[in-house]
Design a protein around this motif. Structure first.
Motif, short mmCIF file in Angstrom:
data_model
loop_
_atom_site.label_atom_id
_atom_site.label_comp_id
_atom_site.label_asym_id
_atom_site.label_seq_id
_atom_site.Cartn_x
_atom_site.Cartn_y
_atom_site.Cartn_z
N ALA A 182 0.93 -1.17 0.03
CA ALA A 182 0.10 0.03 0.08
C ALA A 182 0.93 1.10 -0.21
O ALA A 182 1.96 1.21 0.70
N GLN A 183 0.53 2.31 -0.77
CA GLN A 183 1.22 3.52 -0.91
C GLN A 183 0.56 4.78 0.14
O GLN A 183 1.12 5.59 0.14
N GLU A 184 -0.53 4.23 0.83
CA GLU A 184 -1.00 4.99 1.72
C GLU A 184 -1.95 4.23 2.75
O GLU A 184 -2.06 3.04 2.41
N ASP A 185 -2.61 4.93 3.52
CA ASP A 185 -3.72 4.06 4.40
C ASP A 185 -4.99 4.22 3.87
O ASP A 185 -5.50 4.93 3.18
N PHE A 186 -5.71 2.99 3.90
CA PHE A 186 -7.01 2.58 3.36
C PHE A 186 -7.55 1.39 3.96
O PHE A 186 -6.99 0.72 4.55
N TYR A 187 -8.95 1.37 3.64
CA TYR A 187 -9.75 -0.03 4.01
C TYR A 187 -9.91 -0.53 2.70
O TYR A 187 -9.90 0.20 1.49
N ILE A 188 -9.77 -1.93 2.58
CA ILE A 188 -10.19 -2.56 1.23
C ILE A 188 -11.86 -2.64 1.13
O ILE A 188 -12.63 -3.02 1.94
N SER A 189 -12.13 -2.06 -0.01
CA SER A 189 -13.82 -1.92 -0.21
C SER A 189 -14.15 -3.20 -1.28
O SER A 189 -15.36 -3.61 -1.09
N GLU A 190 -13.16 -3.54 -2.04
CA GLU A 190 -13.60 -4.60 -2.82
C GLU A 190 -12.39 -5.46 -3.47
O GLU A 190 -11.22 -4.65 -3.79
N LEU A 191 -12.54 -6.84 -3.72
CA LEU A 191 -11.36 -7.51 -4.17
C LEU A 191 -12.19 -8.55 -5.23
O LEU A 191 -13.02 -9.40 -5.12
N ASP A 192 -12.10 -8.01 -6.38
CA ASP A 192 -12.59 -8.67 -7.62
C ASP A 192 -12.06 -10.16 -7.82
O ASP A 192 -10.86 -10.33 -8.33
N ALA A 193 -12.88 -10.94 -7.43
CA ALA A 193 -12.51 -12.60 -7.22
C ALA A 193 -12.01 -12.96 -8.92
O ALA A 193 -11.16 -13.70 -8.84
N GLU A 194 -13.05 -12.69 -9.61
CA GLU A 194 -12.62 -13.30 -11.14
C GLU A 194 -11.46 -12.56 -11.52
O GLU A 194 -10.62 -13.40 -12.15
N LYS A 195 -11.18 -11.36 -11.38
CA LYS A 195 -9.81 -10.69 -11.73
C LYS A 195 -8.59 -11.28 -11.39
O LYS A 195 -7.76 -11.67 -11.74
N LEU A 196 -8.89 -11.66 -9.89
CA LEU A 196 -7.55 -12.13 -9.22
C LEU A 196 -7.27 -13.76 -9.56
O LEU A 196 -6.28 -14.16 -9.79
N GLY A 197 -8.52 -14.28 -9.91
CA GLY A 197 -8.48 -15.94 -10.38
C GLY A 197 -7.67 -15.78 -11.58
O GLY A 197 -6.82 -16.55 -11.82
N LEU A 198 -8.25 -14.93 -12.50
CA LEU A 198 -7.53 -14.87 -13.79
C LEU A 198 -6.23 -14.51 -13.90
O LEU A 198 -5.42 -15.05 -14.85
N CYS A 199 -5.77 -13.84 -12.98
CA CYS A 199 -4.38 -13.20 -12.90
C CYS A 199 -3.72 -14.49 -12.44
O CYS A 199 -2.09 -14.64 -12.94
N ALA A 200 -3.95 -15.31 -11.67
CA ALA A 200 -3.65 -16.48 -10.94
C ALA A 200 -3.60 -17.52 -12.16
O ALA A 200 -2.16 -17.95 -12.45
N MET A 201 -4.27 -17.40 -13.05
CA MET A 201 -4.23 -18.28 -14.38
C MET A 201 -3.33 -17.91 -15.27
O MET A 201 -2.30 -18.87 -15.80
N LYS A 202 -2.96 -16.59 -15.26
CA LYS A 202 -2.10 -16.12 -16.33
C LYS A 202 -0.67 -16.68 -15.52
O LYS A 202 0.35 -16.48 -16.54
#
Length: 442
Positions: free
Chosen positions: A341-361
């Motif tokens: 993280a480059q600053e302080d924040f809360y996680i509001s969304e983790l796009d499961a499909e995008k992350l899964g496709l990244c793992a596949m790549k």
């Protein structure tokens, strides 16, 4: 006389098909008497017109009878199976099945390989050195009787009609048809021979079913098929808008499963595992209520019996149980990159499909069935939705073996992580439970 063209026409026009028509068409499809172009036309007509419950059961029954039905009568007790419709960081099988088996319910599970985000259960198991997932039926039965659990690959003669239909669905844009999904899943579960089937129906961005209404329709259809076939069946609808666990990737998910069975699992993963496991114990007749079942599973977790059961299964199937303690014996990625993280924040969304496709790549999954999987690569999600992140903290750890691929997925992983300055509530994890004639929203 039944003709393929008449069956296609009836389905095109929305007229319900009879059992004899469905059976005729499926047999002709498998034998080659009905050419692929007519089967493709039938699939497209089904996609647009759908099927009623009677048709779906008839299709499933014909698919089951297209091959051998596994005879598990040699296994003592009520045999239990569990199936997930697929998600991201979904390590539930490796956690819940040993826990349930340690409570006395025999698990005789046949699994397929993964296609998409990451590997399937078999791929994860094969990350364990020496682990064999291709066993004879006699070996399978003997292990379940002696250990209480075995997970192996599906035999080639299990529902050959599904293989034929799926290969055509994949190239005719008819994969996402609820009747075809239901018959595909349930034909394999019924042919697998277990007495009890608990379904984990994923819903959300990282799931096949994106909205709750469609997921509910699919769940009810599959439960009805199972019950009509004489299998006690329950479906639990679980959220897949963000990854369920924290690990995405085969070796990484084995580590997470081991940590979970040692009492150090992510809370979301454990909540789903305990819910699924409770229904497995209830349907197996071992627990009379959800609370009693949940307590049995918690006891198995705290005592270490669940972890012991996983080790017993791995050892019986030729795997090195030392790798379940010394994770360096599992496949390891050469590159570990921390996305900080480059600053302080809360996680509001983790796009499961995008992350899964990244793992596949990165190589953790297959785009095509013949693709080779890299068992070491993937990612670990260090922060989930609702978590506070301080500047400098790692949000995602990327595990890769190719620097170019790591650099390629970085922007996509960043775009999958949405942030907020305001505190964000964690979403609902379990949406509903479906039994025959009864739906309970949670």
């Amino acid at each position: 006389m039944i003709r393929a063209v008449d069956v296609i026409r009836k389905k095109r026009d929305g007229v319900p098909l009879g059992d004899d028509e469905i059976d005729y068409f499926l047999k002709g499809c498998c034998s080659g008497d009905i050419p692929d172009y007519q089967t493709a036309a039938f699939l497209m007509a089904t996609y647009f017109r759908g099927m009623n419950e009677k048709e779906v059961f008839s299709l499933t029954d014909s698919m089951v009878r297209s091959g051998k039905v596994v005879d598990l009568s040699g296994i003592k007790g009520t045999k239990v199976d569990k199936h997930s419709t697929g998600g991201v960081a979904d390590t539930t099988t490796l956690v819940v099945c040993p826990l349930v088996a340690s409570c006395g319910a025999p698990i005789a599970k046949m699994s397929g390989r993964g296609l998409g985000h990451t590997g399937g259960t078999l791929d994860k198991l094969e990350a364990i050195p020496g682990m064999k997932v291709s066993l004879t039926l006699d070996e399978f039965v003997n292990i379940v009787n002696s250990v209480g659990i075995s997970i192996i690959s599906q035999t080639d003669d299990l529902v050959p009609a599904d293989k034929k239909l799926y290969s055509l669905r994949d190239v005719t844009a008819t994969v996402d048809s609820i009747p075809l999904i239901a018959s595909s899943v349930m034909s394999k579960k019924i042919a697998g021979g277990s007495d009890v089937i608990v379904l984990d129906v994923k819903v959300g961005k990282g799931a096949f079913m994106k909205d709750l209404k469609d997921a509910m329709t699919l769940a009810k259809m599959m439960v009805n098929i199972g019950e009509t076939s004489g299998r006690r069946t329950v479906a639990v609808l679980t959220d897949m808008n963000q990854p369920l666990g924290r690990a995405i990737g085969n070796s990484l998910e084995v580590i997470e499963a081991c940590e979970a069975l040692k009492g150090r699992g992510p809370s979301e993963l454990m909540e789903v595992c305990l819910a699924l496991g409770s229904y497995m114990l209830i349907l197996a007749g071992i627990a009379q209520s959800f609370d009693i079942a949940s307590k049995l599973l918690q006891d198995a977790l705290v005592s270490g019996r669940g972890m012991d059961k996983l080790k017993e299964m791995v050892k019986a199937q030729g795997g090195d149980i030392n790798a379940l303690e010394d994770y360096s014996l599992l496949p390891q990625a050469k590159i570990k990159y921390e996305l900080k993280a480059q600053e302080d924040f809360y996680i509001s969304e983790l796009d499961a499909e995008k992350l899964g496709l990244c793992a596949m790549k990165l190589g953790a999954g297959r785009a095509k069935k013949e693709d080779k999987i890299d068992l070491a690569v993937g990612m670990v999600i260090n922060k989930k939705v609702g978590d506070y992140v301080s500047s400098g903290e790692s949000v995602v750890t990327i595990h890769g073996n190719d620097e170019r691929l790591v650099e390629e997925v970085l922007p996509e992983i960043k775009s999958a992580v949405k942030t907020s300055k305001q505190k964000v509530a964690k979403g609902k994890l379990i949406h509903a439970v479906v039994q025959r004639g009864l739906t309970q929203f949670l």
